[in-house]
Design a protein around this motif. Sequence first.
Motif, PDB file in Angstrom:
ATOM      1  N   MET A   1       0.814  -1.219   0.000  1.00 38.70           N
ATOM      2  CA  MET A   1       0.000   0.000   0.000  1.00 38.70           C
ATOM      3  C   MET A   1       0.845   1.265   0.000  1.00 38.70           C
ATOM      4  N   GLY A   2       2.138   1.130   0.311  1.00 36.77           N
ATOM      5  CA  GLY A   2       3.027   2.288   0.284  1.00 36.77           C
ATOM      6  C   GLY A   2       2.548   3.420   1.172  1.00 36.77           C
ATOM      7  N   ASN A   3       2.552   4.634   0.629  1.00 35.30           N
ATOM      8  CA  ASN A   3       2.177   5.820   1.405  1.00 35.30           C
ATOM      9  C   ASN A   3       0.718   5.839   1.817  1.00 35.30           C
ATOM     10  N   GLU A   4      -0.097   5.002   1.206  1.00 33.61           N
ATOM     11  CA  GLU A   4      -1.518   4.949   1.550  1.00 33.61           C
ATOM     12  C   GLU A   4      -1.790   4.035   2.745  1.00 33.61           C
ATOM     13  N   ALA A   5      -0.745   3.377   3.236  1.00 31.80           N
ATOM     14  CA  ALA A   5      -0.933   2.391   4.293  1.00 31.80           C
ATOM     15  C   ALA A   5      -1.224   3.046   5.635  1.00 31.80           C
ATOM     16  N   THR A   6      -2.082   2.389   6.401  1.00 33.61           N
ATOM     17  CA  THR A   6      -2.287   2.687   7.815  1.00 33.61           C
ATOM     18  C   THR A   6      -2.287   1.352   8.548  1.00 33.61           C
ATOM     19  N   GLY A   7      -2.153   1.407   9.857  1.00 33.36           N
ATOM     20  CA  GLY A   7      -2.207   0.172  10.620  1.00 33.36           C
ATOM     21  C   GLY A   7      -3.528  -0.538  10.449  1.00 33.36           C
ATOM     22  N   GLY A   8      -4.608   0.245  10.378  1.00 34.61           N
ATOM     23  CA  GLY A   8      -5.926  -0.358  10.228  1.00 34.61           C
ATOM     24  C   GLY A   8      -6.129  -1.017   8.879  1.00 34.61           C
ATOM     25  N   ALA A   9      -5.557  -0.432   7.834  1.00 36.14           N
ATOM     26  CA  ALA A   9      -5.766  -0.966   6.483  1.00 36.14           C
ATOM     27  C   ALA A   9      -4.791  -2.084   6.137  1.00 36.14           C
ATOM     28  N   ALA A  10      -3.507  -1.946   6.515  1.00 38.05           N
ATOM     29  CA  ALA A  10      -2.483  -2.891   6.068  1.00 38.05           C
ATOM     30  C   ALA A  10      -2.214  -4.012   7.057  1.00 38.05           C
ATOM     31  N   ALA A  11      -2.244  -3.726   8.359  1.00 44.11           N
ATOM     32  CA  ALA A  11      -1.833  -4.714   9.359  1.00 44.11           C
ATOM     33  C   ALA A  11      -2.997  -5.404  10.054  1.00 44.11           C
ATOM     34  N   ALA A  12      -4.106  -4.696  10.274  1.00 45.32           N
ATOM     35  CA  ALA A  12      -5.239  -5.281  11.010  1.00 45.32           C
ATOM     36  C   ALA A  12      -5.812  -6.524  10.336  1.00 45.32           C
ATOM     37  N   PRO A  13      -5.957  -6.559   8.993  1.00 49.51           N
ATOM     38  CA  PRO A  13      -6.486  -7.782   8.371  1.00 49.51           C
ATOM     39  C   PRO A  13      -5.590  -9.006   8.594  1.00 49.51           C
ATOM     40  N   ILE A  14      -4.284  -8.799   8.686  1.00 44.78           N
ATOM     41  CA  ILE A  14      -3.367  -9.917   8.938  1.00 44.78           C
ATOM     42  C   ILE A  14      -3.575 -10.441  10.352  1.00 44.78           C
ATOM     43  N   ALA A  15      -3.693  -9.522  11.304  1.00 39.87           N
ATOM     44  CA  ALA A  15      -3.951  -9.931  12.684  1.00 39.87           C
ATOM     45  C   ALA A  15      -5.270 -10.695  12.790  1.00 39.87           C
TER      46      ALA A  15
END
Length: 483
Positions: A459-473
């Motif tokens: 996601m690069g610069n568009e990434a947030t913890g909620g968008a990029a990392a939360a689905p993995i968790a």
Amino acid sequence: MNTPLRRLATITLVMFVALMASATWVQFFQAESLNTDPRNVRTLYREHGNARGPIVAGGEAIASSVPVDDPFGYQRVYPQGDLYSAVTGFYSIANGRSELEKYENDQLTGRSDQLFFTRIRDLLTGKRPEGAAVETTILPAAQQAAFAGLAGQGGAVVAIEPSSGRILAMVSTPGFDPNVLAVHSTSEAAAQYRALLQAPGNPLRSHAIQERYAPGSTFKLVTAAAALESGSYTADTAVPSPTTLTLPQTSATIGNFGGSSCGGEQVSLAEALRISCNTAFASLGMTLGEDALREQAERFGFHDPELTVPMPVVESVFPSGLDPAQLAQSAIGQRDVQASPMEMAMVASAIANGGRLMTPFLVDTVRAADLTVVSKTEPQVFSDAVSASTASALTQMMVGVVDSGTGKAARINGVRVAGKTGTAQTVEGQPPHAWFTAFAPADAPRVAVAVIVENGGSMGNEATGGAAAAPIARAVIEAVLAS
């Protein structure tokens, strides 16, 4: 005896004593270091000539030795190399050992003192020596979910069972294939090692335990814990939350994500965590003071240089000697605050376990070749990180983050998930790191997890913890709950 003979006798005696001392020093005091020196070819032949014990996850060998027709006798193989590389590490003739292959080497080779009587029995019966099996705490479904979730992005995932400290998943990407280093051609193994050293993302280094990063807003859990532990705050206490906070004695400011308002000049502590209000937590950090934040961080495991799982975990750091502006930035997980993914999983795990932090561990049981138990790890308390009442309040605040705040991507139907997002600024010109730490079910936690996606991943610069990392968790939590 005349003088020349006395001198000759004295010199001979001194030389004899020196020879005996030298031989004793080499054979006794230096024996262990010489035996473990990777350049010691005799040690390599001896180790490879016997069956090295397997490393096991979920009842299946993730590293084992198979007989081969060459001078070494056995070949180390890794059926799912990349998936478990952060757990097994590698075992190589040319390059030594890493991870469990290194830190459980005495057990795997059978040289451990715990296996003394097994060695005596094998000697008396003429049985070929075999190493012990190292059974890990890893849950394969959780490991697979973490690996698949990162999907080639640089980062790490750590999942812990809060009640015991058992590590259920530990993934670092990019990973590597240990099989290419286990070959018996020293030139080929050395060439592969050099290639991995030069590969992007440093795949030989475990990002889960050997790297540390700015934790960003996931550190707000520590700041909130310090506030609640002080006795001066509850979840409903109003804290200042300006749209922009001017840092004392500077012209610099702290703003909120996207330049947004937090809903007013004051919000409750719970609301500040739910929407991850930077200005509220920066202001709160200055009010609490440096000592309170550092002491709370240390109760969660920061500043412990001796933590091992059994591999050493890099020390997480909360800086000292801060002026008010630096303290404000540190309270939101920026400036010089540094934490490993293991550390942030420990923070969530402590909150999930009613405030009591259990020491994380990766090795569950060691079994001799005849399946007798050599050792079994018993859970140990690391610290009482926060009181039960503080843990309960933080849990409800974290549930709000997932139910209706920045962590909605971690929601699971029928399961209350408690979590916290983080988006950590890195060096100028680089996308931020995306973080998420969580546990579930909130009312009876079975797993705590921390995820970092380095530089926003795909996601690069568009990434947030909620968008990029939360689905993995979420995927890791689902895998654990389904097991």
